[in-house]
Design a protein around this motif. Structure first.
Motif, short mmCIF file in Angstrom:
data_model
loop_
_atom_site.label_atom_id
_atom_site.label_comp_id
_atom_site.label_asym_id
_atom_site.label_seq_id
_atom_site.Cartn_x
_atom_site.Cartn_y
_atom_site.Cartn_z
N GLY A 259 0.79 -1.22 0.00
CA GLY A 259 0.00 0.00 0.00
C GLY A 259 0.82 1.28 0.00
O GLY A 259 0.29 2.37 -0.14
N PHE A 260 2.14 1.15 0.17
CA PHE A 260 3.00 2.33 0.05
C PHE A 260 2.84 2.91 -1.36
O PHE A 260 2.73 2.17 -2.34
N LYS A 261 2.82 4.21 -1.45
CA LYS A 261 2.75 4.84 -2.77
C LYS A 261 4.13 5.44 -3.09
O LYS A 261 4.65 6.27 -2.33
N VAL A 262 4.67 4.99 -4.18
CA VAL A 262 6.02 5.41 -4.54
C VAL A 262 6.01 6.12 -5.89
O VAL A 262 5.41 5.63 -6.86
N ALA A 263 6.68 7.26 -5.94
CA ALA A 263 6.77 8.02 -7.19
C ALA A 263 8.09 7.74 -7.88
O ALA A 263 9.12 7.56 -7.23
N MET A 264 7.99 7.69 -9.21
CA MET A 264 9.19 7.47 -10.01
C MET A 264 9.34 8.69 -10.92
O MET A 264 8.69 8.77 -11.96
N PRO A 265 10.16 9.66 -10.52
CA PRO A 265 10.25 10.88 -11.34
C PRO A 265 11.00 10.62 -12.64
O PRO A 265 12.12 10.11 -12.63
N LYS A 266 10.35 10.96 -13.75
CA LYS A 266 10.92 10.60 -15.05
C LYS A 266 12.24 11.32 -15.31
O LYS A 266 13.11 10.83 -16.00
N GLU A 267 12.40 12.50 -14.68
CA GLU A 267 13.64 13.27 -14.91
C GLU A 267 14.89 12.52 -14.43
O GLU A 267 16.00 12.86 -14.84
N TYR A 268 14.71 11.53 -13.58
CA TYR A 268 15.86 10.78 -13.06
C TYR A 268 16.21 9.57 -13.93
O TYR A 268 17.10 8.79 -13.58
N PHE A 269 15.45 9.39 -14.99
CA PHE A 269 15.71 8.21 -15.82
C PHE A 269 16.01 8.61 -17.26
O PHE A 269 15.93 7.83 -18.16
N GLN A 270 16.35 9.89 -17.43
CA GLN A 270 16.59 10.37 -18.79
C GLN A 270 18.06 10.27 -19.17
O GLN A 270 18.81 9.48 -18.61
N SER A 405 23.21 6.78 -8.71
CA SER A 405 24.27 7.36 -9.53
C SER A 405 24.03 6.90 -10.98
O SER A 405 23.57 5.78 -11.19
N PRO A 406 24.31 7.73 -11.95
CA PRO A 406 24.03 7.33 -13.34
C PRO A 406 24.90 6.16 -13.82
O PRO A 406 24.55 5.52 -14.81
N SER A 407 26.01 5.89 -13.14
CA SER A 407 26.86 4.79 -13.59
C SER A 407 27.46 4.06 -12.40
O SER A 407 27.53 4.63 -11.30
N PRO A 408 27.88 2.81 -12.59
CA PRO A 408 28.61 2.12 -11.52
C PRO A 408 30.02 2.73 -11.39
O PRO A 408 30.34 3.70 -12.08
N ALA A 409 30.82 2.12 -10.55
CA ALA A 409 32.17 2.64 -10.31
C ALA A 409 32.95 2.80 -11.61
O ALA A 409 32.96 1.91 -12.45
N PHE A 410 33.60 3.96 -11.76
CA PHE A 410 34.40 4.19 -12.95
C PHE A 410 35.88 3.99 -12.63
O PHE A 410 36.29 3.91 -11.47
N TYR A 423 31.30 16.00 -11.95
CA TYR A 423 30.18 16.62 -11.24
C TYR A 423 28.87 15.90 -11.57
O TYR A 423 27.94 15.88 -10.77
N LEU A 424 28.77 15.32 -12.76
CA LEU A 424 27.54 14.64 -13.16
C LEU A 424 27.28 13.38 -12.31
O LEU A 424 26.15 12.88 -12.28
N SER A 425 28.30 12.88 -11.64
CA SER A 425 28.10 11.73 -10.75
C SER A 425 27.06 12.04 -9.68
O SER A 425 26.46 11.15 -9.09
N ASP A 426 26.88 13.34 -9.39
CA ASP A 426 25.98 13.74 -8.31
C ASP A 426 24.59 14.12 -8.81
O ASP A 426 23.78 14.63 -8.05
N ILE A 427 24.33 13.86 -10.10
CA ILE A 427 23.12 14.42 -10.70
C ILE A 427 21.82 13.99 -10.01
O ILE A 427 20.87 14.74 -9.95
N TYR A 428 21.79 12.77 -9.45
CA TYR A 428 20.55 12.31 -8.82
C TYR A 428 20.54 12.52 -7.30
O TYR A 428 19.55 12.23 -6.64
#
Lengths: 496, 479
Positions: A259-270, A405-410, A423-428
């Motif tokens: 019953g938990f309601k969870v939002a999936m913001p599309k901006e985080y999957f672009q 994070s957008p990617s695994p360990a680099f 800096y993009l590592s911190d995007i989410y």
């Protein structure tokens, strides 16, 4: 199973049942450290063996008398090296504080000490917590235990790697824009950034005061709840600490999440997200639905402002917070100066690393007269919009799910010359700091043998239900128990 | 001032508040400790330390704001003022920038019993004090004493409303009185608890546009403020008369040489990069607090000054002296409760008592003599049983020991001798001892009686009633 492999909770249970002693736990992790630390490099400073053992013995003695200060009494841990430890070096991984020993303990240091946990050492980090790979440490980079050619993330990379490599049972990190969650994600451990104001910042060496929060890095969700219980709570020495009733976070664990309601913001999957990361997170979303959770896609339209906003607010505050390192009262002072201006210039030029200097300059610029309105003031406005995005979503949803994070360990060195990609590592992750809301990263799978983390963001002070949710999800994800296999030569391939 | 230029002066005054502890930590707020002993991680700005606002600072600052007729903001906030200097351990000063605690007040400049100008107060804001540098010229080394770091300050900024260096001095006199009355500060310029910078410009008389201003610093007394400004008036006038332009700059007053000298130009002006202090929440004041503070405000010196002239018939000069401190004015009014003749009380207070205070270097509130003592003494004087010479002695004794005047008079047997029988014996004695003076008198020099009375007084150590004894001499020697 080696003792060091246990979770903090299991270790605590073993202590409780008198199956082990704190001394044995300490011996076990010290053994582990002597084996793998040369390949992980997660510590900046290790406390002397005899000092640690003496502390463990004392705790064992007390426990034998039936006195234990907390359930975690006797469990070895590490602190990120930006948390003040009285008489013990606290360097922020910077030359400028290389020999600095604080005359007082941070609030969290005190709390963990009172709880009877055993400090093993101070964890490596990006200098002054500025970075996403722990390569900005002035001393040496920390290696990712899953692949020692790769970074552990940052800035709390040392804290995350030490937990992942079983060198300590848990650690604390600090999170200004993702510095707990992103390394947790890259190292396959649990990392929580609490609500702004839940954990006192007293004694945390500031990077960006309005964003910094201290949080636990642990082997699983239960450990996270236990550590949070110790460090959370009002502290009159931090005016941004929020007075609230103490909560028992572990009491949430095991409750149903149907019953938990969870939002999936599309901006985080672009754009920018790696396919393997998306798959891993989507896989977790499917599991959520199976658990009876309602998941819906939403829009958080101001998400794209978060990164620039973060790099303005964060650097502006940092430029002021780091101004005190001037070579006058304590810390490094450059030799050979003829006058005051030279003392400042030489000390700060030689004492700070290049990323720190870059951010001080960015922040100084953003606050300069004539630019203040365009940069700092606008970023405050953007911050308000980002906060409103969260408030809007939380009117209809309990939690938000995103990748951490957008990617695994680099690979180490890969992004060093390209600060913008770094800096993009911190995007989410920066959004939660800007909005002050709690966010946690838990491992949700592997991509090419490297851990992937998912992020759960909650309402302010709703850590209890976040942990309840993550605890249920963790069971289903099947990541728990996966361990990096660090070989003697430091090259790691398989997953056990 | 020649009529061709008008002087325009504004002041920035820093005042240390009389709180128990510092503004953001619990270190005591004390002057004169051994260097770097009155410090903690917070006021030393050590890494990781955080400020916590001391609420008692607010009470004093609000009191000062209300006493200066300011509007106190229900919302104000702290900002960081960033600059590097060794006496500033965090390299920023926590201050208030765009939302000060209070603004738009005024101070009524009173002189000779009337208002000569209403000086607008632009703003009053809170901030922390910095440490102090100690320079060792011989070793060419500088030391830092951090004890003063974190001492609470208010900065009071006036509008450019003052029109002469003398007015600037007068403004400071009144400001100091107000702050002392309200217990906000001890205003000791020599200890740095009150510091003043001045902005001054000249403009052709009759014009409105402000001239190019110069800021003067390093004036360590009210007198120095006036002298520095006087020097600057002359300097700027000379420049303007010669057709030159006054440089916008900061100048330093050199007390020894009696001149101002350039300190830094405008192009070197700091960019302080103010931004909101993220470690401190904003200050929100509710109406209840403000009205309580208003209610607790004592009668202020300007009001009291005017009231003392009006109700007690004091001259502006007397009123000014007596209201120069709250304790003194209280002493005056309390004495009137015991002895209701204001003129006499004023005379004795500003005459004899002031003299005693001055010689003993004491304040009115740290002597054992109380309004009751003074009132009683004046009553005894009125009874005609004590000569005024002796009354002064009694006052001094009271001043030192705290004994009541009646007690002293009795103990020492100082009551005036008015009995004719007793006095006649003395008259006879003097006449026998000074036949020359007696002859003088008999020969018609009536003034010789003064000499004889003097001798009689001497013999009685002043206890003889002079009127009675004069009459007795005249009667005995025949008019």
């Amino acid at each position: 199973m080696n003792l060091y492999e246990k979770t903090a909770y299991d270790a605590a249970m073993a202590l409780e049942k008198k199956e082990v002693t704190s001394v044995e736990l300490v011996e076990s992790v010290l053994g582990r450290i002597s084996e793998v630390e040369k390949n992980v490099k997660g510590f900046i400073h290790l406390i002397e063996r005899e000092t640690i053992l003496e502390e463990a013995r004392e705790i064992d003695r007390l426990r034998a008398k039936g006195q234990r200060s907390s359930i975690l009494a006797g469990v070895p841990m590490a602190l990120k090296d930006n948390m003040c430890t009285m008489g013990i070096p606290t360097t922020c991984a910077s030359r400028i504080l290389e020999d600095y020993r604080p005359p007082y303990n941070a609030h969290v240091t005190e709390k963990l000490q009172q709880a009877g946990t055993v400090l093993i050492g101070k964890a490596n980090m990006d200098e002054f917590a500025m970075g996403s790979s722990t390569e900005n440490s002035a001393f040496y980079p920390t290696h990712n235990p899953w692949d020692t050619n790769r970074v552990p993330g940052g800035s709390s990379g040392g804290s995350a790697a030490l937990v992942a490599a079983d060198e300590v049972f848990f650690s604390l990190g600090s999170d200004t824009g993702g510095s707990v969650r992103q390394p947790a994600s890259l190292c396959g451990v649990v990392g929580l950034k609490p609500t702004y104001g839940l954990v006192s910042r007293y004694g945390l060496i500031a990077f960006a005061s309005s964003l910094d929060q201290i949080g636990p890095l642990t082997k699983d969700v239960r450990d996270c709840a236990m550590v949070l219980e110790i460090i959370a709570g009002n502290d009159s020495r931090d005016s941004t600490s929020v007075p609230r009733e103490k909560e028992s976070y572990s009491s949430y664990l095991g409750r149903d999440i149907k019953g938990f309601k969870v939002a999936m913001p599309k901006e985080y999957f672009q754009e920018g997200i790696e396919e393997a990361v998306r798959e891993s997170v989507m896989n977790a979303v499917v599991l959520c639905i199976k658990l009876g959770v309602e998941v819906e896609e939403v829009s958080m339209p101001h998400t794209s402002y978060a990164l620039p906003c973060y790099y303005l607010v964060g650097t502006a505050e940092a430029s002021s917070n780091l101004a005190r390192y001037d070579g006058v009262q304590y810390g490094f002072r450059a030799p050979d100066q003829d006058n005051l201006i030279e003392l400042y210039l030489k000390t700060r030029s030689q004492g700070f690393g290049s990323e720190v200097k870059r951010r001080i300059m960015l922040g100084t610029y953003a606050l300069s007269s004539g630019y203040y309105d365009a940069y700092y003031l606008n970023s405050l406005k953007a911050r308000t919009l980002i906060r409103q995005d969260f408030e809007n979503v939380f009117q209809n949803y309990d939690l938000i799910i995103t990748p951490t994070s957008p990617s695994p360990a680099f690979v180490r060195g890969e992004r060093l010359d390209d600060p913008l990609t770094m800096y993009l590592s911190d995007i989410y992750t920066t959004t939660a700091n800007l909005a002050g809301v709690p966010a946690i990263s838990i491992p949700c799978g592997l991509a090419d043998g490297l851990p992937v983390g998912l992020q759960i963001i909650g309402r302010p002070f709703d850590e209890g239900r976040m942990l309840q949710f993550c605890f249920a999800l963790e069971k289903m994800l099947g990541f728990k128990g996966l361990k990096p296999k660090i070989s003697a030569d430091g090259v790691l391939k398989d997953v056990s | 001032m020649s009529p061709e230029y008008e002087v325009v002066i504004g002041l920035e005054v820093h005042v240390e508040l009389l709180t128990e502890s510092k503004i953001f930590c619990s270190c005591p707020n004390r002057f004169g400790e051994a260097p770097n002993t009155n410090v903690c991680p917070v006021c030393l700005g050590l890494p990781g330390s955080l400020p916590v606002f001391n609420e008692s600072v607010l009470e004093l600052a609000v009191r000062a704001s209300l006493a200066l007729n300011c509007t106190v903001s229900s919302y104000s906030k702290f900002d960081r003022k960033n600059y590097f200097y060794p006496d500033l351990p965090k390299a920023y000063q926590v201050s208030q920038y765009d939302f000060p605690l209070a603004k738009e007040g005024f101070l009524d400049l009173l002189k000779d019993g009337r208002s000569i100008r209403k000086v607008r107060i632009e703003r009053l804001h809170l901030e922390e004090d910095a440490g102090k540098l100690i320079h060792d010229q011989k070793e060419s080394i500088s030391y830092v004493d951090y004890n003063r770091c974190g001492v609470p300050l208010v900065e009071i900024v006036t509008a450019p409303d003052l029109r002469s260096p003398g007015e600037a001095h007068l403004f400071l006199d009144w400001l100091k009185k107000i702050l002392l009355y309200t217990g906000v500060s001890d205003c000791k310029m020599e200890e740095g608890s009150l510091r003043c910078d001045a902005n001054i410009s000249l403009r052709p008389s009759g014009t409105e546009t402000l001239g190019r201003k110069v800021e003067i610093k390093n004036m360590n007394s009210f007198r120095a403020v006036q002298k520095g400004l006087e020097y600057e008036v002359i300097r700027q006038k000379q420049i303007l008369r010669a057709g030159g332009r006054v440089a916008m700059e900061t100048r330093r007053w050199d007390e020894e040489k009696g001149v101002t000298a350039e300190m830094r130009g405008k192009e070197e002006a700091h960019d302080y990069r103010y931004f909101p202090e993220p470690d401190l929440p904003p200050l929100m004041l509710d109406e209840n607090f403000l009205s309580r503070m208003k209610g607790e405000l004592p009668e202020l010196p300007e009001k009291r000054y005017l009231r003392f002239m009006e109700s007690y018939g004091l001259s502006p000069y007397q009123a000014e002296i007596i209201t120069s401190s709250k304790n003194l004015a209280d002493f005056f009014e309390d004495t009137l409760l015991h002895y209701p003749h204001s003129q006499k009380v004023s005379n004795w207070l500003t005459g004899e008592l002031f003299g005693l205070l001055k010689t003993s270097v004491k304040e009115i509130d740290d002597i054992p003599l109380t309004p009751l003592h003074l009132g009683e003494l004046l009553k005894i004087l009125d009874e005609g049983t004590l000569s005024s010479t002796l009354a002064k002695e009694v006052l001094e004794e009271s001043f030192l020991s705290g004994k009541l005047p009646r007690e002293i008079v009795q103990e020492k047997g100082l009551l005036q001798i008015s009995g004719e029988k007793e006095l006649l014996l003395i008259v006879e004695d003097v006449i026998n001892n000074y036949p020359a003076a007696v002859k003088d008198y008999s020969d018609g020099n009536k003034k010789a009686v003064g000499f004889l009375v003097g001798q009689a007084m001497k013999q009685t150590r002043g206890q003889a009633n002079p009127q009675v004894i004069t009459e007795l001499f005249k009667k005995r020697l025949g008019k």
